[in-house]
Design an enzyme around this catalytic site. Structure first.
Site, short mmCIF file in Angstrom:
data_model
loop_
_atom_site.label_atom_id
_atom_site.label_comp_id
_atom_site.label_asym_id
_atom_site.label_seq_id
_atom_site.Cartn_x
_atom_site.Cartn_y
_atom_site.Cartn_z
CB THR A 38 -0.92 0.06 1.24
OG1 THR A 38 -0.11 -0.23 2.39
CG2 THR A 38 -2.04 -0.95 1.15
CG ASP A 39 5.24 1.31 0.78
OD1 ASP A 39 4.90 0.60 -0.20
OD2 ASP A 39 6.40 1.34 1.24
CB SER A 70 30.92 -4.54 6.79
OG SER A 70 30.21 -5.70 7.15
N GLY A 124 18.38 -9.62 3.32
CA GLY A 124 17.64 -10.10 2.17
C GLY A 124 16.44 -10.95 2.54
CD GLU A 162 16.57 0.20 -0.46
OE1 GLU A 162 16.82 0.58 0.70
OE2 GLU A 162 16.21 -0.96 -0.73
CG ASP A 174 10.85 -0.96 4.32
OD1 ASP A 174 9.69 -1.14 4.69
OD2 ASP A 174 11.43 -1.66 3.47
P1 ADP Z 1 16.49 -6.62 3.15
O1 ADP Z 1 16.36 -5.13 3.16
O2 ADP Z 1 15.20 -7.32 2.91
O3 ADP Z 1 17.19 -7.17 4.35
P2 ADP Z 1 18.11 -6.07 0.83
O4 ADP Z 1 18.61 -6.93 -0.26
O5 ADP Z 1 17.27 -4.90 0.48
O6 ADP Z 1 17.38 -7.02 1.88
O7 ADP Z 1 19.38 -5.50 1.64
C1 ADP Z 1 20.39 -6.36 2.10
C2 ADP Z 1 21.73 -5.70 1.90
O8 ADP Z 1 21.95 -4.66 2.89
C3 ADP Z 1 22.88 -6.66 2.11
O9 ADP Z 1 23.15 -7.38 0.93
C4 ADP Z 1 24.01 -5.70 2.46
O10 ADP Z 1 24.54 -5.10 1.31
C5 ADP Z 1 23.30 -4.63 3.28
N1 ADP Z 1 23.39 -4.99 4.73
C6 ADP Z 1 22.44 -5.52 5.50
N2 ADP Z 1 22.88 -5.77 6.76
C7 ADP Z 1 24.17 -5.41 6.77
C8 ADP Z 1 25.21 -5.45 7.75
N3 ADP Z 1 25.01 -5.96 8.98
N4 ADP Z 1 26.43 -4.98 7.41
C9 ADP Z 1 26.66 -4.50 6.16
N5 ADP Z 1 25.73 -4.44 5.21
C10 ADP Z 1 24.51 -4.89 5.47
MG MG Z 2 15.70 -3.95 1.51
#
Ligand code: ADP
Ligand code: MG
Length: 387
Positions: A38-39, A70, A124, A162, A174
């Site tokens: 819906t957003d 990281s 993810g 994003e 989000d």
């Molecule tokens: P979701 O938002 O559903 O978790 P996305 O594919 O949109 O999945 O985002 C996931 C991505 O965000 C990861 O592949 C990574 O690049 C980044 N990310 C998430 N958590 C971390 C973390 N703890 N450290 C570094 N990057 C992260």
């Molecule tokens: Mg995401």
């Protein structure tokens, strides 16, 4: 965030940069209780922040460089502030870099800094680790650079990062809930004008159980973009009958019923989901305010049916988790959450039945698909901020 994690990120900062960090921030993941897809239609959502987060330890470096490390990827990326670009080789670091770039484009001057990231939001899986890393980066850059960014503007900047830099056309939910959530409440958000209310969600006898299908989401981006287009298509046709409609949010269920047969059947189904899902969020809000949590659960179940049959973004794995949960005693409601085609389900459960639900779901799912689902039990948490 617990002390062990805080100690760990501080110690690692010292090891990596050979000095102590001066700032610690966190941003949580989120789960949406009701109001799915819906957003981006200007509609209503009702998410909560969960007790998993991404943390950053940081210190200004007085150089015009961002150093990003990281702990989860065991990887450092350095970038000159005057030369930020998307680079596929930067992987995860594109998220903080995207935010830095958008801040600069908007005229904010950011300062060089060394940062360490660490998180425990499953990546993810539809719990929005991407929005969490954007929001925590934005808060950190703002703090280091002395920027004043309101809690309404910050999520919009992160969403832009994003959309434009990462290339994912997500809505505003989000980033907004991750920035503005409050513990013991759900956040009711009107995605068209970003007006919001914190709705008490603090029944101590009930927990949020999130179940992860553990599927790699492949279809999700193309299907998501296709759904967005179909909704826009629907608005275009409905405009013949309602001049003032700009988004699906602008039409009530009774108006929709009157004119829906002018829509081609697939478009009609997509629009029907959105129009009724908006109404469900409004009803859910009313029920929550009256503490009618059982009826709230029924709306969650209805939301799932609509996502499955009309919006067609569920899959057999999500359905299996949802239908198994719905049959267990003590479950108030269960549905898929997030974009779909994998990711997670969200279930409201009376605390004393949590073990039973998890056992039953695991058994069913494992026997059907040979995969062990993961579970996260959560209460509602505060949005992003200082640790
Ligand atoms: P979701 O938002 O559903 O978790 P996305 O594919 O949109 O999945 O985002 C996931 C991505 O965000 C990861 O592949 C990574 O690049 C980044 N990310 C998430 N958590 C971390 C973390 N703890 N450290 C570094 N990057 C992260
Ligand atoms: Mg995401």
């Amino acid at each position: 965030m617990d002390n062990i994690r805080i100690k760990n990120i501080k110690n690692n900062f010292k090891k990596i940069y050979n000095r102590n960090c001066t700032l610690l921030y966190q941003a949580p993941g989120r789960v949406n209780l009701i109001g799915e897809h819906t957003d981006y239609n200007g509609g209503f959502v009702l998410p909560v922040a969960i007790d998993r987060c991404i943390a950053v330890a940081a210190k200004p470096n007085n150089e015009n460089i961002l150093r990003l490390h990281s702990l989860d990827f065991n990887n450092t990326v350095s970038c000159k502030l005057n030369n930020i670009k998307y680079d596929i080789n930067n992987g995860w670091a594109n998220y903080p870099l995207a935010v830095a770039k958008v801040l600069q484009e908007k005229g904010f001057k950011i300062k060089g800094a060394d940062l360490v990231f660490e998180g425990n939001i499953p990546q993810g899986s539809g719990l929005s680790s991407s929005a969490a890393i954007e929001v925590v980066s934005c808060i950190t850059f703002a703090s280091i650079s002395g920027l004043r960014i309101s809690k309404k503007e910050l999520p919009v900047l992160c969403q832009k990062a994003e959309n434009d830099f990462i290339g994912v056309k997500c809505g505003i939910m989000d980033q907004f809930v991750i920035t503005n959530a409050k513990k013991n409440s759900a956040l009711f958000l009107d995605c068209r004008n970003l007006k919001y209310q914190h709705i008490p969600f603090n029944n101590k006898n009930i927990s949020i159980v999130i179940a992860n299908t553990k599927l790699k989401r492949k279809l999700v981006n193309s299907a998501y973009n296709e759904r967005r287009k179909q909704c826009e298509e629907g608005v275009k046709i409905l405009k013949y009958f309602f001049k003032n409609i700009k988004m699906l949010r602008d039409i009530t269920t009774s108006q929709f019923e009157k004119y829906k047969f002018n829509l081609p059947s697939i478009i009609r189904n997509r629009c029907e989901h959105v129009v009724y899902e908006n109404e469900r969020v409004i009803n859910a809000l009313r029920l929550l305010k009256k503490n009618k949590i059982n009826e709230f659960g029924i709306l969650m179940n209805e939301s799932h049916e609509s996502l499955k049959n009309l919006y067609e973004v569920s899959c057999k794995e999500l359905d299996a988790l949802v239908y198994t949960a719905q049959k267990v005693e003590g479950v108030l409601g269960s549905r898929m959450t997030g974009a779909g085609f994998g990711g997670c389900t969200v279930t409201l459960v009376k605390n004393k039945y949590i073990d039973k639900v998890i056992k039953t779901m695991t058994k069913e799912y494992q026997s059907k698909f040979g995969i062990k689902p993961e579970f996260y039990i959560s209460q509602t948490e505060n949005g992003a901020g200082k640790i």
